[in-house]
Motif scaffolding. Sequence first.
Motif, mmCIF file in Angstrom:
data_model
loop_
_atom_site.group_PDB
_atom_site.id
_atom_site.type_symbol
_atom_site.label_atom_id
_atom_site.label_comp_id
_atom_site.label_asym_id
_atom_site.label_seq_id
_atom_site.Cartn_x
_atom_site.Cartn_y
_atom_site.Cartn_z
ATOM 1 N N MET A 32 0.850 -1.206 0.000
ATOM 2 C CA MET A 32 0.000 0.000 0.000
ATOM 3 C C MET A 32 0.881 1.250 0.000
ATOM 4 O O MET A 32 0.611 2.215 -0.721
ATOM 5 N N CYS A 33 1.926 1.215 0.808
ATOM 6 C CA CYS A 33 2.851 2.360 0.846
ATOM 7 C C CYS A 33 3.524 2.527 -0.516
ATOM 8 O O CYS A 33 3.720 3.647 -0.988
ATOM 9 N N GLU A 34 3.850 1.409 -1.117
ATOM 10 C CA GLU A 34 4.484 1.446 -2.445
ATOM 11 C C GLU A 34 3.532 2.118 -3.459
ATOM 12 O O GLU A 34 3.946 2.986 -4.239
ATOM 13 N N LEU A 35 2.254 1.734 -3.407
ATOM 14 C CA LEU A 35 1.278 2.323 -4.340
ATOM 15 C C LEU A 35 1.164 3.832 -4.130
ATOM 16 O O LEU A 35 1.130 4.603 -5.090
ATOM 17 N N ALA A 36 1.098 4.222 -2.849
ATOM 18 C CA ALA A 36 0.968 5.656 -2.560
ATOM 19 C C ALA A 36 2.194 6.425 -3.038
ATOM 20 O O ALA A 36 2.102 7.572 -3.477
ATOM 21 N N TYR A 37 3.326 5.747 -2.970
ATOM 22 C CA TYR A 37 4.563 6.379 -3.425
ATOM 23 C C TYR A 37 4.608 6.458 -4.954
ATOM 24 O O TYR A 37 5.007 7.474 -5.534
ATOM 25 N N LEU A 38 4.158 5.384 -5.617
ATOM 26 C CA LEU A 38 4.228 5.334 -7.087
ATOM 27 C C LEU A 38 3.195 6.219 -7.771
ATOM 28 O O LEU A 38 3.430 6.735 -8.855
ATOM 29 N N TYR A 39 2.025 6.344 -7.145
ATOM 30 C CA TYR A 39 0.930 7.066 -7.820
ATOM 31 C C TYR A 39 0.378 8.188 -6.950
ATOM 32 O O TYR A 39 -0.781 8.145 -6.525
ATOM 33 N N PRO A 40 1.176 9.197 -6.670
ATOM 34 C CA PRO A 40 0.659 10.282 -5.825
ATOM 35 C C PRO A 40 -0.425 11.065 -6.569
ATOM 36 O O PRO A 40 -0.369 11.199 -7.801
ATOM 37 N N ASN A 41 -1.372 11.540 -5.809
ATOM 38 C CA ASN A 41 -2.432 12.412 -6.339
ATOM 39 C C ASN A 41 -3.092 11.868 -7.610
ATOM 40 O O ASN A 41 -3.307 12.596 -8.570
ATOM 41 N N ALA A 42 -3.408 10.586 -7.579
ATOM 42 C CA ALA A 42 -4.076 9.987 -8.744
ATOM 43 C C ALA A 42 -5.470 10.568 -8.898
ATOM 44 O O ALA A 42 -6.031 11.144 -7.963
#
Lengths: 278, 528
Positions: B435-445
Amino acid sequence: MPRKTKEQTEIEKEENKRKSTKKATTANKKTTTKKAETKKAPAKKRTTAKTKTSATKKTATTKTKAGKASTTKKTTTKKSTSSKKTTTKKKPEIVEYYDLPYRYNQTIVKVLAQTPNTLFIYWDISDKDRKSFEEQYGENFFEKTKPVLIVRNDTLNYSFEVEINDFANSWYLHIADSKCDYKIELGRRPIKKTEKINVDYIYVSSSNEIEVPNDKVLFNKNQKMVYFRDIKTGIQTEKEITNISFIRNMGKIYDIYDLGENHNVSILSNPSSGSMYQ
Amino acid sequence: MQEKKGYVSFVLHAHLPFIHHPESDDYLEESWLYEAISETYIPLLTNFQKLVDEGVKFRITMSMTPPLLSMLDNKLLQKKYIKYLKKLIELSEKEIKRTAGDERLNKLSHYYFDRYSNDLHLFKDVYKCNLIEAFKHFQDIGVLEIITCGATHGYFPILYVNEKTVKAQIAVGVQTYERYFGRRPRGIWLPECGYVPEADKYLKEFGIDYIITESHGILYANPTPVYGTAAPIVSPEGVVAFGRDMESSRQVWSSINGYPGDFNYREFYRDIGYEADYDYIKPYIAHNGVRVHTGIKYHRITGKTEFKDYYNVQWAKDSAEKQAGHFLDSRTAQIGNLAQYTQNPPIILCPYDAELYGHWWYEGPYWLYILFKKVYYDDCNFELITPSEYIDKYPNMQVASPCRSSWGANGYSEVWLNPSNDYVHRHLHVAGDRMCELAYLYPNAKGLKKKALNQCARELLLAQSSDWLFIITNGTMVDYAKKRIKDHIGRFTKLYYQIKEDNIDEEFLKDISKKDCVFPDIDYMIYR
């Protein structure tokens, strides 16, 4: 960052398969004849949960590898007749069935404190890392070495080693000292040194560091002062703990708790937790 | 009149895991909510109202967890609760006829008919199906302090290996509270009272003033708190910790002579769901024909015997009154003693599961009502207070680090980490990292991706609920708990890959968003 592994790709394949079959699920009202023979009660009684997941599962193709008993599947088809009256106006339900992956194929060591004297450790070595060990130390590296956990107490600065085995992927370990920082290292030792494995120890990976809980009243005799803070103003004041009446009062209060020899209170098991699941 | 020398603070922890199955009526587990509403939440509200009407000054604190609030706010579950009540009323009507030949039983059948009919009236006509608003009313008039909890009751001492997952539990807990109560919570019930100092900075970040810990959370603190659990302490990070009082806990919960074991109290295990003729009771038990509790129970504990006498409402009330008197006297003595040694007036903190009052200890809400009346009218040396009020009155407290602890069996993490459930943690940890990885990869989607990312956060939070681990340890309803872990980890993982491959299945996302419809305002960016 987690790597995408063979296994994960497999999960995905399964998921894609499910995706492609889910559209076919509407066509499955035909199973009525099968339903009539199946008994619903026994399978449902076993677990409400299972029956529900499978309720939407109508074709054999939607099953995952881990699969479920065919009886359950049959049961579910029965359900679908009665409840599917509405399907003319509703979209097909999404087919869902999940199993937890056996492993994530990442090299990892994690340590958790179960109690002040018991650590729980789990680990894995990725296929890629396994391969590179084999490349470096020979094909039989994992047969010619045995796994060990090195437990490091970073507070009291000592360590000890525990031999584990390759059938396990987690371990409970007793530790002597509570309220200390611990870190675990996973490594391997050669059963017998060979030409290729000509070292005593091979490091694999390290864990997170944790502090295990304290398990007694500390009563630090060297402590001379205690500090008080006014949380509204932030003003901090100090009091000398060596003051006789202060110690006497504190002693009176702690007498109430009926401390054992080791300054443990008898921890009250809380019968109230989870009262709704009775 | 005795001079007031100290305080007693009741904290009731109201929590149920999020159970919502729009796809079926067959989940027995949904009835936990209905039983808790009828046996605990409505009785508490009714008794609070009685106290207010009678002009009794009282104070009580309740934590209402985000999943519970989400369920109480859910229209489908409100409808299902009404359906549940109507079935019970229908059953009690039948019972009135069935028991016509036995005066004592018949009186009890009438009692249940009246009780459930009254619940229906209160729920629909008085509370307008909105129990959150009903509780909020008492907070607004100043007799009840409501505090929050971790988003899905995730157990911090195991989650904190990835601190952001603890931060998210706190952030969503606070956000949910604000959504329903229109202000920030001052206190938090740490899920399972699981304390780790690593959480303090996040508690401060989200404006939390105080936490509740198990007794040894205070007694084993560093340095040793000079006033024991009779005074709160403040952690170096600035979080105030109140510890559970052991003496009052023992009085209520001792397995030998604890209050709920009184022989006149209602026997929990004797229920017509198990005892009535099968064909007769079949429409009122589980859809699959399994016998379950209906809520109609005719016997009292009676004694250590299998031969149970009929329940007598008046006798049970008499016992509750006697015990309330005993509790009052005991606290008076305890406070009189402690007050000699403490700088500020001592506080006796009494935290319990709310659902114990009424569900497990049927007479609990009445006991509380009588106790509060006694505290107000009788000659005693203490007053009721909320932790917030105590902090405001006595802001000067010792600085100490609470001990890592929980309120589970033996005081640490064994309930949530043992050979029956330890396999779960690596999945929770991996999902947390992902989940942290996703938030890092796709900020402000934006758009669909944002929806998918937010749903990932919901699935992760739901998987983290400590209840599933507890149920597995406890050995009842294990299949359901295991399935919930698999479902949420499974849904999370599927979405995780879909997001990374930019191949989001909209229908799938819609379907799981409908099932797992918690936290509408969630923002996955909390994991960044």
